[in-house]
Design an enzyme around this catalytic site. Sequence first.
Site, PDB file in Angstrom:
ATOM      1  N   ASP A 244       0.816  -1.215   0.000  1.00 39.38           N
ATOM      2  CA  ASP A 244       0.000   0.000   0.000  1.00 39.38           C
ATOM      3  C   ASP A 244       0.849   1.265   0.000  1.00 39.38           C
ATOM      4  O   ASP A 244       2.056   1.235   0.243  1.00 39.38           O
ATOM      5  CB  ASP A 244      -0.881   0.033   1.260  1.00 39.38           C
ATOM      6  CG  ASP A 244      -2.153  -0.769   1.083  1.00 39.38           C
ATOM      7  OD1 ASP A 244      -2.443  -1.180  -0.048  1.00 39.38           O
ATOM      8  OD2 ASP A 244      -2.854  -0.992   2.094  1.00 39.38           O
TER       9      ASP A 244
ATOM     10  N   LYS B 188      -3.487   3.624  -2.615  1.00 30.51           N
ATOM     11  CA  LYS B 188      -4.664   4.469  -2.818  1.00 30.51           C
ATOM     12  C   LYS B 188      -4.425   5.805  -2.141  1.00 30.51           C
ATOM     13  O   LYS B 188      -4.114   5.853  -0.952  1.00 30.51           O
ATOM     14  CB  LYS B 188      -5.913   3.809  -2.231  1.00 30.51           C
ATOM     15  CG  LYS B 188      -6.191   2.402  -2.746  1.00 30.51           C
ATOM     16  CD  LYS B 188      -7.299   1.739  -1.949  1.00 30.51           C
ATOM     17  CE  LYS B 188      -7.492   0.291  -2.358  1.00 30.51           C
ATOM     18  NZ  LYS B 188      -8.512  -0.391  -1.526  1.00 30.51           N
TER      19      LYS B 188
ATOM     20  N   MET C 180      -8.336   8.909   8.899  1.00 30.43           N
ATOM     21  CA  MET C 180      -8.563   9.397   7.521  1.00 30.43           C
ATOM     22  C   MET C 180      -9.728  10.386   7.462  1.00 30.43           C
ATOM     23  O   MET C 180     -10.563  10.321   6.559  1.00 30.43           O
ATOM     24  CB  MET C 180      -8.844   8.215   6.582  1.00 30.43           C
ATOM     25  CG  MET C 180      -7.757   7.160   6.587  1.00 30.43           C
ATOM     26  SD  MET C 180      -8.202   5.633   5.723  1.00 30.43           S
ATOM     27  CE  MET C 180      -9.441   4.929   6.845  1.00 30.43           C
TER      28      MET C 180
END
Length: 507
Positions: free
Chosen positions: A39, A61, A175
């Site tokens: 990631d 991402k 997030m």
Amino acid sequence: MTTKNPATVYLVGAGPGDYGLVTLKAIECLKRADVVVYDHLADPRILQWAPESAERIYVGKISAHHTMKQEGISELLAAKAISGKTVVRLKGGDPFVFGRGGEEGIVLRKAGVPFEIVPGVTSAISVPAYAGIPVTHRAIARSFAVVTGHKDPTTDGDVNWEKLATATDTIVFLMGIANLPTITENLVKYGRNPETPAAVIRWGTKPEQRVLVTTVGTAAEDVVKNGLKPPAIFIVGEVVKLREELQWFDNLAQRPLFGKKVLVTRARAQASKLTMALEQLGADVREVPAIALADPSDGYAAIDAAIAKLCDYQWIIFTSTNGVERFFQRLENAGKDTRALGYAQVAAIGSATAEKLATYGIRADVVPTVYRAEGILDALKGKLPPHANILIPRAEQAREILPETLREQGYTIDVAPVYQTVTAEADGVALRQELEQGGYDIVTFTSSSTVTNLVKILGDAEPLAHAKTACIGPVTAETAKKNGIEANIVAETYTIDGLVTAIREKL
């Protein structure tokens, strides 16, 4: 080509950012991986534990930009395992804390692929800890909740704001920066005092960590004013006040190099000690080895011949740790051990060289207080018998003052190269650009060869004018000067520890 027995997929938590927080189990899995799927938030240095032959696939991402959709990632894991390859799915944080590891596991089970979960250190706890904020604390917070802030809370029916806002002492939103205005609005709407302490922590656990202490009522406005962007977490609760007493990671009194970017230029195999020492002081270190060690250009004939007649030498002078290591490798290659040194006395230039000798069971008879050729010459005065035979195993390229002076004094000197330094492979264009853009505060040089070879990599010394330079001693500083580089910091003790001390004191 497929196999009837799929290999295992390991869903591995890479931790929150600091690569030192990766688990031993994660490293074990990486070492046997055929494929690593990783990631955006997984520190690239963690990949060093995977075999060089392992296939590395990036599926990061970033906000709205996805390299690969989640469905595609899950299918990729299954396909690689079905083809017989052991797969490590390396995920930032913990696979099961908003890491979608559960979704990937379900797809693998349906595909008949065996998998294991390797938990990681979640950012929900570790990032506040690196900011000096405990999620629980006696008499202040007995409960905490972890909530994803990635989705718009006004459309996400899974968030029970009425209970979340007041029933939990500490709330950690992962997030959540993009949706911070809505998050704080709902907290206040459902009963959280707008004066409740809060903090936004960007790039937690990494050298770039930035902490903004605020309140629930002013957090959204303060984030805009201070230009904070993802990735970051938002933590709410009275525990935020404890940062005043528990701040450690970004505490300049404790870690004075925090926020400083340092370029380490030693040989790759030797850089770790310097890197670790600088990181312990808070520095953001990048290793760009300027040199690599190679066999002597004419091979090992000279040192092998010397080893064959070791009993003829009254003294052996070691000038570096590399010289010690390579000498004993050749000694072993000849089927001998330390007993072959017989009654020869041993001198070592530098405490590090003496320490390396000690690992082979040899205690240096002479270690000069000045760690250079001139120092060993002074230290040997009155200790050498007339017409002594002396062996100097060393680098192929080195200053000649030691052997030349000893020959002038009537001694028989055999200089036997045991290695040579060559320019390491590096992206000189990219490094040059980083330096010119002010990407580094300090560039370290631990030998003259690191200076000359870094200049070769860069093309010239001009980019180094954009950073301070730190040299391990005056010889290295003189080489820097000859290459047009100003040595801003010169260690008084010519060791790695001395260099780190000089950087700490003089920066």
